[in-house]
Structure formats: structure tokens, C-alpha cells
Design an enzyme around this catalytic site. Structure first.
Site, PDB file in Angstrom:
ATOM      1  N   CYS A  94      -0.394   0.664  15.239  1.00 31.13           N
ATOM      2  CA  CYS A  94      -0.412  -0.738  15.659  1.00 31.13           C
ATOM      3  C   CYS A  94      -1.858  -1.223  15.778  1.00 31.13           C
ATOM      4  O   CYS A  94      -2.785  -0.421  15.770  1.00 31.13           O
ATOM      5  CB  CYS A  94       0.263  -0.881  17.010  1.00 31.13           C
ATOM      6  SG  CYS A  94       1.883  -0.108  17.075  1.00 31.13           S
ATOM      7  N   ARG A 147      -2.526  -3.455  10.095  1.00 30.99           N
ATOM      8  CA  ARG A 147      -2.072  -2.238  10.761  1.00 30.99           C
ATOM      9  C   ARG A 147      -0.578  -2.261  11.085  1.00 30.99           C
ATOM     10  O   ARG A 147      -0.008  -1.231  11.468  1.00 30.99           O
ATOM     11  CB  ARG A 147      -2.862  -2.002  12.051  1.00 30.99           C
ATOM     12  CG  ARG A 147      -4.344  -1.821  11.825  1.00 30.99           C
ATOM     13  CD  ARG A 147      -5.064  -1.606  13.137  1.00 30.99           C
ATOM     14  NE  ARG A 147      -4.643  -0.382  13.773  1.00 30.99           N
ATOM     15  CZ  ARG A 147      -5.155   0.813  13.532  1.00 30.99           C
ATOM     16  NH1 ARG A 147      -6.120   0.932  12.663  1.00 30.99           N
ATOM     17  NH2 ARG A 147      -4.723   1.870  14.163  1.00 30.99           N
ATOM     18  N   TRP A 154       3.507  -1.773  14.583  1.00 26.21           N
ATOM     19  CA  TRP A 154       4.115  -0.996  13.502  1.00 26.21           C
ATOM     20  C   TRP A 154       5.155  -0.139  14.215  1.00 26.21           C
ATOM     21  O   TRP A 154       4.842   0.831  14.900  1.00 26.21           O
ATOM     22  CB  TRP A 154       3.043  -0.150  12.832  1.00 26.21           C
ATOM     23  CG  TRP A 154       3.570   0.748  11.769  1.00 26.21           C
ATOM     24  CD1 TRP A 154       3.849   2.080  11.877  1.00 26.21           C
ATOM     25  CD2 TRP A 154       3.902   0.387  10.437  1.00 26.21           C
ATOM     26  NE1 TRP A 154       4.336   2.549  10.693  1.00 26.21           N
ATOM     27  CE2 TRP A 154       4.373   1.547   9.801  1.00 26.21           C
ATOM     28  CE3 TRP A 154       3.846  -0.813   9.728  1.00 26.21           C
ATOM     29  CZ2 TRP A 154       4.788   1.541   8.471  1.00 26.21           C
ATOM     30  CZ3 TRP A 154       4.256  -0.801   8.408  1.00 26.21           C
ATOM     31  CH2 TRP A 154       4.722   0.360   7.790  1.00 26.21           C
ATOM     32  N   ASN A 185      -0.698   1.902  21.047  1.00 23.41           N
ATOM     33  CA  ASN A 185      -0.628   2.377  19.662  1.00 23.41           C
ATOM     34  C   ASN A 185      -0.441   3.886  19.732  1.00 23.41           C
ATOM     35  O   ASN A 185      -1.125   4.550  20.504  1.00 23.41           O
ATOM     36  CB  ASN A 185      -1.943   2.042  18.945  1.00 23.41           C
ATOM     37  CG  ASN A 185      -2.012   2.653  17.562  1.00 23.41           C
ATOM     38  OD1 ASN A 185      -0.984   2.852  16.918  1.00 23.41           O
ATOM     39  ND2 ASN A 185      -3.210   2.964  17.108  1.00 23.41           N
ATOM     40  N   GLY A 186       0.478   4.421  18.949  1.00 28.28           N
ATOM     41  CA  GLY A 186       0.688   5.871  18.951  1.00 28.28           C
ATOM     42  C   GLY A 186       2.106   6.221  19.365  1.00 28.28           C
ATOM     43  O   GLY A 186       2.994   5.365  19.367  1.00 28.28           O
ATOM     44  N   GLU A 196       1.762  12.851 -10.858  1.00 22.77           N
ATOM     45  CA  GLU A 196       1.226  11.835  -9.947  1.00 22.77           C
ATOM     46  C   GLU A 196      -0.223  11.500 -10.316  1.00 22.77           C
ATOM     47  O   GLU A 196      -0.616  10.335 -10.287  1.00 22.77           O
ATOM     48  CB  GLU A 196       1.351  12.343  -8.502  1.00 22.77           C
ATOM     49  CG  GLU A 196       0.760  11.445  -7.422  1.00 22.77           C
ATOM     50  CD  GLU A 196       1.360  10.051  -7.332  1.00 22.77           C
ATOM     51  OE1 GLU A 196       2.394   9.784  -7.983  1.00 22.77           O
ATOM     52  OE2 GLU A 196       0.776   9.201  -6.634  1.00 22.77           O
ATOM     53  N   LYS A 243      -1.368   7.732 -11.362  1.00 27.45           N
ATOM     54  CA  LYS A 243      -2.455   7.013 -10.682  1.00 27.45           C
ATOM     55  C   LYS A 243      -3.438   6.453 -11.707  1.00 27.45           C
ATOM     56  O   LYS A 243      -3.907   5.333 -11.593  1.00 27.45           O
ATOM     57  CB  LYS A 243      -3.215   7.944  -9.731  1.00 27.45           C
ATOM     58  CG  LYS A 243      -2.544   8.181  -8.400  1.00 27.45           C
ATOM     59  CD  LYS A 243      -2.658   6.980  -7.503  1.00 27.45           C
ATOM     60  CE  LYS A 243      -1.451   6.773  -6.619  1.00 27.45           C
ATOM     61  NZ  LYS A 243      -0.173   6.517  -7.222  1.00 27.45           N
ATOM     62  N   GLU A 293      -1.837   3.533 -13.552  1.00 25.67           N
ATOM     63  CA  GLU A 293      -1.721   2.357 -12.691  1.00 25.67           C
ATOM     64  C   GLU A 293      -3.065   1.662 -12.499  1.00 25.67           C
ATOM     65  O   GLU A 293      -3.149   0.444 -12.555  1.00 25.67           O
ATOM     66  CB  GLU A 293      -1.221   2.772 -11.295  1.00 25.67           C
ATOM     67  CG  GLU A 293       0.228   3.181 -11.230  1.00 25.67           C
ATOM     68  CD  GLU A 293       0.620   3.636  -9.827  1.00 25.67           C
ATOM     69  OE1 GLU A 293       1.654   3.179  -9.339  1.00 25.67           O
ATOM     70  OE2 GLU A 293      -0.092   4.453  -9.224  1.00 25.67           O
ATOM     71  N   HIS A 351       4.600  23.678 -26.477  1.00 25.87           N
ATOM     72  CA  HIS A 351       5.786  23.316 -27.255  1.00 25.87           C
ATOM     73  C   HIS A 351       5.659  21.934 -27.894  1.00 25.87           C
ATOM     74  O   HIS A 351       6.659  21.365 -28.317  1.00 25.87           O
ATOM     75  CB  HIS A 351       7.035  23.393 -26.376  1.00 25.87           C
ATOM     76  CG  HIS A 351       7.300  24.777 -25.853  1.00 25.87           C
ATOM     77  ND1 HIS A 351       7.574  25.837 -26.673  1.00 25.87           N
ATOM     78  CD2 HIS A 351       7.282  25.277 -24.596  1.00 25.87           C
ATOM     79  CE1 HIS A 351       7.746  26.935 -25.948  1.00 25.87           C
ATOM     80  NE2 HIS A 351       7.565  26.614 -24.678  1.00 25.87           N
ATOM     81  N   LYS A 365       3.735  -4.154  -5.150  1.00 21.71           N
ATOM     82  CA  LYS A 365       3.873  -3.121  -4.119  1.00 21.71           C
ATOM     83  C   LYS A 365       5.342  -2.824  -3.851  1.00 21.71           C
ATOM     84  O   LYS A 365       5.722  -1.689  -3.611  1.00 21.71           O
ATOM     85  CB  LYS A 365       3.181  -3.614  -2.839  1.00 21.71           C
ATOM     86  CG  LYS A 365       3.092  -2.600  -1.725  1.00 21.71           C
ATOM     87  CD  LYS A 365       2.061  -1.556  -2.024  1.00 21.71           C
ATOM     88  CE  LYS A 365       2.090  -0.404  -1.051  1.00 21.71           C
ATOM     89  NZ  LYS A 365       1.588   0.835  -1.646  1.00 21.71           N
TER      90      LYS A 365
HETATM   91  C1  G6P Z   1       6.376   0.240  -7.168  1.00 18.96           C
HETATM   92  C2  G6P Z   1       4.965   0.613  -6.731  1.00 18.96           C
HETATM   93  C3  G6P Z   1       4.790   2.132  -6.742  1.00 18.96           C
HETATM   94  C4  G6P Z   1       5.858   2.780  -5.908  1.00 18.96           C
HETATM   95  C5  G6P Z   1       7.255   2.388  -6.398  1.00 18.96           C
HETATM   96  C6  G6P Z   1       8.335   2.855  -5.434  1.00 18.96           C
HETATM   97  O1  G6P Z   1       6.535   0.455  -8.522  1.00 18.96           O
HETATM   98  O2  G6P Z   1       4.017   0.000  -7.558  1.00 18.96           O
HETATM   99  O3  G6P Z   1       3.516   2.451  -6.209  1.00 18.96           O
HETATM  100  O4  G6P Z   1       5.711   4.173  -5.935  1.00 18.96           O
HETATM  101  O5  G6P Z   1       7.365   0.969  -6.461  1.00 18.96           O
HETATM  102  O6  G6P Z   1       8.202   2.125  -4.245  1.00 18.96           O
HETATM  103  P1  G6P Z   1       8.860   2.540  -2.878  1.00 18.96           P
HETATM  104  O7  G6P Z   1       8.445   1.460  -1.917  1.00 18.96           O
HETATM  105  O8  G6P Z   1      10.349   2.583  -3.085  1.00 18.96           O
HETATM  106  O9  G6P Z   1       8.314   3.877  -2.502  1.00 18.96           O
END
Ligand code: G6P
Length: 627
Positions: free
Chosen positions: A2, A27, A78, A104-105, A496, A500, A503, A519, A622
Site C-alpha cells: 500500500c 502502489r 493494495w 502497509n504489510g 520467458e 521478454k 515484447e 532436431h 497489460k
Molecule cells: C498480456 C500481457 C502479458 C501477460 C499476459 C497474461 O498479454 O502483455 O505480459 O503475461 O497478458 O496476463 P495475466 O494478467 O493473465 O497474467
């Protein structure tokens, strides 16, 4: 995670506190609230949702409603304990109405404290762990007064020290007392708090961005310290009452840098926050009997014992977390576990019934593909358990059980800290299932949890030596293709790492199972093609590590430039590495908590070197709420 602001001085506190909250809204934005001491009254306003809702409520009240008092605290939440509602919003008042507290916490022993307080007749008005701190503070101050102490700032500070000594977990607490105007007290353990030193006024906040408009002189508090601010001074003590000092520093960032904690991008900040995010996700998960505690469980232990198959369903980075989870769950729980892309799941008519457990993983809790997969699983009568970072979002609401990750808001579109906290949540669920089904004993579970608890420190040391990775990133900015290879849990890490890079840097990047390269994909290797190789720990699984080393030699023989991520102490691997990045020793299944991090930094640096917007890459969102 938070946001917290406190002010005491000679100006009306409200606008200073609200402006501070605006800077801290990153936050958390489940609710916002303020408490102002004005004319012998503590006046509060709090609202679920974003700060704008609070501002609207304050505007409807008018200035006279909350007053022009020069002592105030504010909070942006949060949610952890209790849903994101008005009544769970902070501040929380003590039963006698004197004290207002924000927090917070997580107070780990809150259930015990709540029972104790209820036995003395205290009625709780929220589901939060925070509220018990408000009642306790009022009770401690009452006891001190009854013993002859006089009301005043010193009493408020002593009351807070007594409360802090009774709490377990992580907390920053701020409190005001209506009978002690002109003072705000705070306590800190394992949770951020900085003091801003003004002229005739002083500030408290989760980070300096909240008060940087007013002062750039700041003090960082140490662990287990209480600070009392009045217009005239700042007094710091330990929880034992011994005088203490904080670390004074001058803030030379501008406001926009301050919101990012001094980092150039939110993503860099979020990468740096990962040790804390892991620690927060682990906090409060083990009961006194050593059992793992989920957040919301609408399933019985018997339901979980009856499970004969697990599906993990997710998208993007969350899907990669699920891939790692498969290795852990099958190893620990000894039941079959499949991982599936949410967008594919329901269209292939998977075989699901009452004894299938579907684990959905989503940072946002709103991803439409994942939500639709969840609904399909429920229609087929499967049990659904969600791992989610957004309290109160749709996916956890519709699931039978939830484990929240406590990563805090993730602003950068590309996921970093959410991924690591998802891994932690997956490990916890694996251990929970193993324990409930009698495959692992409580002490075996506790031993893994101990290893998990060591990862934040290891990660801090790793993050402290990323300079070489950054330099390598700048060097790789002109590469046309980067390949990633790994075996076992290193395979999803390779995927991953490649994701990254796609993206952020808009580069051609592919992740492969190291053994599969020969292969087919090995034909992609040309003179100088960078290949990132994730090497398993030689401890325990030496055979697997040796196989990856052979795969590294295969690509090297074809001209690849090898970037090797290996465990500290694995000296033999050095000879096969054009660049060696070492990570702290970690048990094999937990290794992705380390090996992923240099790949995040690498992608971020390459993207920045190519001049891209790291936080908001093109074409992405996002939270993707369409199928
Ligand atoms: C979008 C974002 C990714 C994320 C994916 C799943 O494509 O750009 O970064 O991993 O959604 O999102 P979620 O909120 O379900 O983890």
C-alpha cells in the site's frame, strides 16, 4: 504494497496528503482514505476504488466537512486481508474513536490478536489485519494513562512501540490520536517508510515521491524503528525505546523519476522489487502447525485429496510460470499435471471432471482467454484454483480457491515481479497439495519453504551485479536473432527470456528445449548467433547439467556466441561460455527464481539501447480483455 502518507505542520494537511497519495497510487488502488485531526476531532473519509473516488467524496463533503487541520494521514490500498471495499479501506479507528491507523504489510498474528481483543469486548468493523493495530494502540495508551502517564506525543510513541512489539510479520503503521494533535507516529518492520524533513513541518511516506514537492531532505528508517514527527522535530527510537538515528539523504531526482523510485523505467524498478515481492508473497503462508494457508478456499481438504489430475491454464508470462509449476507439482505431489495455453484449452475439449483441479494463473485477474477457460472448467465440474495478483478481480472471484501473489501493482506491460511471485505461489500450491495428500510431511514442506525464504537475499545479491549483463545487452542491440535454450525448468525460463526480448526489443527471439535443438532449430545457428543457455545446477541433477553442456558445445561448434547462465561454483562451464552469468546456488526446482532475472535485465537493456519504450511496448496491453 500500500501507499502511506503522513503530514504534520502549519498548513492544511488534506491537500498535501492527497497530492502525496496521487504519487503513490502506483502502489495500489483498491481504496483510498484519509484521517485529519481537526478541532478536537478525528475526521476520516475512505472509499473503495481509485483515489478519484475519495476525492469525489471529499468534494461532496466540502472543505468544512473534513476541516483544515494540520495533522493528517492518508492511505492507498493494495488489498491483502479483506476485499477491496469501503469498510476495509484504511484508516481504521480504534473502538474508543481516538486513534486512526493506516498500514502497509501483513500482520501475521492478527487472527490471534483479534480473538484476544474480541474477548475484551472490542467489536471489529472490518475484515482487515490492520484494525487490530488501531484497537491495540488505543488499549496500550489507555493502560499507560491509567499507570499515570500524561497524554502527549511521548505517550503516543510509547504506545506505538508497545504495539509494534506485539506484532509479527511486515508492517509500516502510521497513527494519529485526536488528543495528541500535532503529532504522527509510525513504526516500521520489513516494509518501506521514509521521513521528509521540512521547515516547521515534517512528512512520512512509503517513498519520497509523496513529499518531494515540499522537501528533498529525507531520512531512511532502519528496521524495527518507531518515528514520531511533530512540526518541530523528528524523534527516532528502536522498538525497545532506545534512541536511534536514521540514514539522512538528499533527494536529487525530479518528480517523474521519483515516482519510479529513481529508476529510468517502471520495469527496472519492478525488477529491483522482486526480492521484496517474493518475501511478501511468502509472508503469512505457513500456519503455526507448518501448513500452507491459501487466501480463499471454497474447497475441502477432501476435495483436494480426490484430485487425480491437474491442469494449469494461463497466457503469456503466466503460462511460463505454469510450465515451471508442472515440474514442481509432478515431483512433489506425484499426480499428472498438464499445462495449457488458455486460448487453446476449451477448444480441444479437454477431459475434465470433479476430480480435476484446474489452476488458472493471471497477474491481472481479467485476461479474457483465461477467464473463458476457467468458466469452461467450471461447466465441466472441475475445481478451479486461481493464482492472481489483483485482489477482487474477476478470475479469483469466479474460482473455488485463491492464492494471491503479493507482488504489488505491476505498471510495466512486460511482466517481471508478477512472474516470480507466481512461481512462489505455484511452489506453495504444490507443497500444499503434497501435504494434504500425505506425500510430504510437514517438516519436508517446511524445509522447502526455508529454501524459498532464502531466495530474496540471494536475489538481492544477484541484482547487485547486473552491470555485465547490461553491458552485454548494449552489445547485443544489433543482433538479428537471439536463441534461448534450457532443459527441465530451464526450458520455460528460456521461453520467458525469448518472450521478454520479443515484447520489449521487437527482435526475433526463440526459446527451445535444449535437447530439441539438434532436431531442427540448430540450422538457425550462424556465425556469431547469440545463444543464451540456461544451465541446471550440477548439484543433485548432474546428468541433466552435463546434457545441457553438450548442447552448448553443439551450438558453439556451429559458430554460436554462447551466453551461459550457470550456478556459482560451476567452474567447468566457463570454458564453453563466451559470456558467463553466474546466479546464486538454489535447489533445481526453485532455480527459475534466479535464472529468469538476468534475462529480464538483458531484454530491458537491449530494448532501451534500441530506443524503445520499455514500459509500454508497441501493440501490447497489460490486461487483455478480449479473446
Ligand atoms: C498480456 C500481457 C502479458 C501477460 C499476459 C497474461 O498479454 O502483455 O505480459 O503475461 O497478458 O496476463 P495475466 O494478467 O493473465 O497474467
Amino acid at each position: 504494497m500500500c501507499g502511506i502518507v503522513g503530514y504534520v505542520g502549519n498548513r492544511p494537511a488534506l491537500s498535501i496528503v492527497i497530492d502525496g497519495l496521487r504519487r503513490l497510487e502506483y502502489r495500489g488502488y483498491d481504496s483510498a482514505g484519509v484521517a485529519i485531526i481537526d478541532n478536537g476531532l478525528v475526521k476520516t473519509e475512505k472509499k473503495a476504488g481509485k483515489l478519484a473516488n475519495l476525492e469525489k467524496a471529499l468534494a461532496e463533503r466540502g472543505d468544512d466537512g473534513i476541516g483544515a487541520g494540520a495533522t493528517g494521514i492518508g492511505h492507498t490500498r493494495w488489498a491483502t486481508h479483506g476485499g477491496p471495499t469501503d469498510r476495509n479501506a484504511h484508516p481504521h479507528l480504534s473502538d474508543d474513536g481516538r486513534v486512526a491507523v493506516i498500514h502497509n504489510g501483513i500482520i501475521e498474528n492478527f487472527a490471534r490478536l483479534r480473538t484476544e481483543l474480541e474477548a475484551t469486548g472490542v467489536e471489529f468493523r472490518s475484515d482487515t489485519d490492520t484494525e487490530c493495530a488501531a484497537h491495540l494502540l488505543a488499549a496500550e495508551m489507555r493502560a499507560l494513562r491509567e499507570a499515570g502517564a500524561e497524554d502527549g506525543p511521548a505517550l503516543l510513541a510509547e504506545g506505538m512501540r508497545r504495539v509494534a512489539n506485539r506484532l509479527e510479520g511486515a508492517f509500516t503503521l502510521l497513527a494519529v490520536d485526536v488528543e495528541v494533535p500535532g503529532a504522527v507516529v509510525a513504526a516500521r518492520r520489513n516494509s518501506p517508510l521514509v521521513v521528509g524533513r521540512g521547515n516547521g513541518e515534517n512528512f512520512l511516506a512509503s517513498d519520497v515521491s509523496a513529499f518531494i514537492e515540499h522537501t528533498r531532505e529525507a531520512i531512511e528508517l532502519g528496521q524495527d524503528q518507531v518515528v514520531l514527527i511533530t512540526p518541530a522535530g523528528i524523534e527516532i527510537t528502536g522498538f525497545d525505546g532506545a534512541p536511534a538515528t536514521g540514514k539522512e539523504f538528499h533527494v536529487d531526482w525530479d518528480l517523474s523519476a521519483a515516482e519510479k523510485g529513481g529508476y529510468e523505467y517502471f520495469m527496472l524498478k519492478e525488477i529491483a522489487e522482486q526480492p521484496q515481492a517474493i518475501a511478501d508473497t511468502l509472508l503469512g503462508r505457513l500456519s503455526e502447525r507448518g501448513e500452507i494457508i491459501l487466501d480463499e478456499v471454497r474447497l475441502t481438504d477432501q476435495d483436494l485429496r480426490d484430485v487425480d489430475k491437474v491442469f494449469i491454464v494461463a497466457c503469456g508470462t503466466s503460462y511460463h510460470a505454469g510450465m515451471v509449476a508442472k515440474y514442481a507439482i509432478e515431483h512433489w505431489v506425484r499426480i499428472p499435471c498438464e499445462v495449457e495455453l488458455a486460448s487453446e484449452f476449451r477448444y480441444r475439449d479437454p477431459i475434465l471432471d470433479r476430480s480435476t483441479l484446474v489452476i488458472v494463473i493471471s497477474q491481472s485477474g481479467e485476461t479474457m482467454d483465461t477467464l473463458m477457460a476457467l468458466r469452461h472448467a467450471k461447466e465441466q465440474k472441475a475445481r478451479v484454483l486461481a493464482i492472481c495478483n489483483s485482489n477482487g478481480s474477476t478470475i479469483p472471484r469466479e474460482s473455488d480457491a485463491v492464492l494471491y501473489t503479493h507482488g504489488g501493482p505491476e505498471i510495466a506491460v512486460a511482466s517481471t515481479k508478477a512472474f516470480l511471485t507466481q512461481l512462489v505461489a505455484c511452489y506453495l500450491i504444490g507443497l500444499h497439495l503434497a501435504q494434504i495428500r500425505g506425500v510430504m510431511y510437514a517438516d519436508e514442506v517446511a524445509a522447502v519453504v526455508e529454501k524459498l525464504r532464502a531466495t530474496p537475499d540471494s536475489l538481492r545479491s544477484l541484482l547487485g551485479r547486473m552491470e555485465d549483463v547490461r553491458a552485454l545487452g548494449r552489445d547485443l542491440r544489433t543482433a538479428s536473432t537471439v536463441l534461448f535454450i534450457g532443459r527441465h525448468v530451464g526450458f520455460p525460463v528460456a521461453l520467458e527470456g525469448a518472450l521478454k526480448l520479443k515484447e520489449l526489443a521487437y527482435m526475433h527471439a526463440e526459446g527451445f528445449a535444449a535437447g530439441e535443438l539438434k532436431h531442427g532449430p540448430i540450422s538457425l545457428i550462424d556465425e556469431g548467433t547469440p545463444v543464451v543457455c540456461v544451465v541446471p545446477s550440477p548439484a543433485g541433477r548432474g546428468v541433466m547439467r552435463d546434457k545441457v553442456v553438450s548442447n552448448i558445445q553443439e551450438v558453439r561448434a556451429r559458430g554460436a556466441r554462447t551466453i551461459v547462465i550457470a550456478e556459482e561454483g560451476d567452474e567447468d562451464v566457463r570454458q564453453f561460455a563466451d559470456h558467463l552469468i553466474t546466479v546464486p546456488q538454489t535447489p533445481t526446482l526453485l532455480a527459475p527464481l534466479m535464472t529468469t532475472v538476468p534475462l529480464q535485465v538483458l531484454a530491458c537493456e537491449i530494448a532501451a539501447a534500441r530506443g524503445h519504450d520499455v514500459d509500454q511496448p508497441r501493440n501490447l496491453a497489460k490486461s487483455v480483455t478480449v479473446e
